[in-house]
Enzyme design. Structure first.
Site, PDB file in Angstrom:
ATOM      1  N   ASP A 167      -0.079  -2.502   1.504  1.00  0.00           N
ATOM      2  CA  ASP A 167       1.215  -3.149   1.279  1.00  0.00           C
ATOM      3  C   ASP A 167       1.098  -4.336   0.317  1.00  0.00           C
ATOM      4  O   ASP A 167       2.044  -4.704  -0.375  1.00  0.00           O
ATOM      5  CB  ASP A 167       1.802  -3.684   2.601  1.00  0.00           C
TER       6      ASP A 167
ATOM      7  N   ASP B 259       2.635 -11.882   2.464  1.00  0.00           N
ATOM      8  CA  ASP B 259       3.949 -11.294   2.190  1.00  0.00           C
ATOM      9  C   ASP B 259       4.892 -12.237   1.450  1.00  0.00           C
ATOM     10  O   ASP B 259       6.079 -11.945   1.300  1.00  0.00           O
ATOM     11  CB  ASP B 259       4.589 -10.814   3.498  1.00  0.00           C
TER      12      ASP B 259
END
Ligand code: GLY
Length: 424
Positions: free
Chosen positions: A201, A143
């Protein structure tokens, strides 16, 4: 003939500018003004803590979860036994800079500054972005793209300095260290039972790599982004263009298993996953010009417009969840989808349907059903998102990334319409 066409185009542009000025954009102004005041008060409230706003603590009810997941509680994951500590419910949930969402609050401050020109928002954006400096040495998650591109990436656009590119490039090197050549993907998580988990994601972290290639002139970052996108395209999607959430790979690149972590079931279409997918492949087309990404993004977008059951286009948390009065919406999925649609619509000749859909979502999110009343909602802009329902976490609550993508959507919308804040 050329002259005639040119005057025609100029007249059409003038007419559209005229229409733009007379259209009612009070909903845009309300959204921006609410965001500016909410973000400023949140920035003030937590200054000096070293933390960032993430959501509002909420609990859950087991019967409700059984109805939404359509299975018995004996099958639920362990995390469902952890309710918020007593007294926490309804209070601000903060996170530290190593949380995957840490880039969104500074990023929202940057967008709010960009939309309004308010200098207080700019100095808040600088303060909260600089908090994230240690992340440039962090390698523990995929991330990094969310964390650093949304904060420092926007800082570079809006307040460039000589030191920012190094943060983006160092972080990109760390993101690339998670790429495994024999698999062709960037590893997402370091926790859990999977051999090499990749979640949909992760498509959102590729923008950081495209930025690093532009900054350095070295194509290695972009090459890794492309390999990840291609491998994900091959393995993460069903024939109807819905996406699995988690695909885990064996070391030789074959698929170990396909599952969900945050969706209703392994075979369901988790709403935010579909949003990450359409946004991610739209970005890949923007950055590479390769039509296969454009065609793929269109197919996902068409699927979304068919599958989202809600009248106001803000999806329920999972497309396969039973739709009843209690089914939560996911405003974050709506906001991410709106951003993608507003970009995709500019890339294709019949793009108006995507632009209209993006506008519809933004208008819904700007209504009282989702937009916070100033001074309420613990400083968040939007209400009604879902973090991870099957893990009993952040169900029907504000989320910092819903706010970030809502503001990005408003910015894209203003640019499309040729509007400045002073026109509103
Ligand atoms: N990237 C985690 C989520 O979308 O919830």
């Amino acid at each position: 003939m050329k002259k005639i066409l040119l005057s025609f185009a100029l007249a059409a542009a003038a007419l559209s500018a005229c229409q733009n000025k007379t259209e009612d954009y009070s909903w845009v102004k309300k959204g921006i003004d609410t965001a500016a005041s909410q973000l400023k008060s949140a920035a003030e409230e937590i200054r000096g803590t070293g933390m960032l706003p993430r959501s509002i603590w909420v609990g859950y009810d087991m019967d409700f979860l059984e109805r939404q997941l359509e299975r018995d509680r004996s099958t639920f994951v362990d995390s469902l036994r952890a309710l918020p500590a007593p007294g926490k419910e309804g209070t601000l949930r903060l996170c530290d800079i190593y949380d995957w969402t840490s880039g969104f609050f500074p990023g929202s401050l940057w967008y709010a500054y960009e939309l309004t020109g308010d200098q207080t928002l700019k100095s808040d954006a600088i303060y909260y972005t600089e908090l994230l400096d240690p992340i440039r040495r962090y390698t523990g998650t995929h991330d990094l793209g969310f964390m650093i591109n949304c904060s420092y990436g926007n800082a570079l656009r809006l307040s460039p300095s000589d030191t920012i590119p190094a943060v983006l490039v160092e972080t990109s090197d760390n993101l690339c260290s998670r790429f495994k050549d024999s698999i062709g993907c960037i590893r997402s998580w370091d926790f859990g039972p999977w051999n090499f988990p990749v979640i949909i994601d992760n498509m959102m972290n590729l923008d950081l790599l495209f930025t690093a290639s532009r900054l350095t002139g070295d194509s290695k970052y972009k090459d890794i982004a492309i390999r990840h996108a291609d491998h994900t395209m091959a393995n993460h999607f069903r024939p109807d263009y819905t996406s699995w959430h988690v695909v885990s790979y064996n070391d030789d690149g074959t698929v170990e298993l396909r599952q969900t972590f945050q969706g209703k079931s392994d075979d369901s279409a988790w709403a935010r996953g579909q949003a990450w997918a359409v946004y991610g492949y739209t970005s890949c087309y923007r950055e590479t010009g390769d039509r296969k990404y454009l065609d793929f993004a269109r197919n996902i977008a068409d699927m979304i417009m068919t599958r989202v059951a809600a009248e106001d286009a803000v999806p329920y948390w999972d497309y396969n969840a039973p739709v009843t009065e209690e089914t939560p919406r996911d405003a974050s999925a709506g906001a991410v989808t709106a951003c993608a649609m507003l970009e995709l619509g500019t890339m294709v000749p019949d793009g108006q349907k995507y632009l209209d859909y993006g506008e519809k979502i933004l208008k819904s999110l700007s209504s009282d059903a989702y937009l916070a009343a100033p001074g309420e909602n613990c400083g968040f802009v939007l209400m009604h998102s879902v973090g991870s329902l099957p893990n009993g976490s952040e169900i029907d609550t504000p989320l910092n990334y819903a706010d970030y993508y809502y503001l990005e959507g408003l910015k894209r919308y203003m640019e499309l319409k040729g509007l400045a804040y002073s026109d509103l």
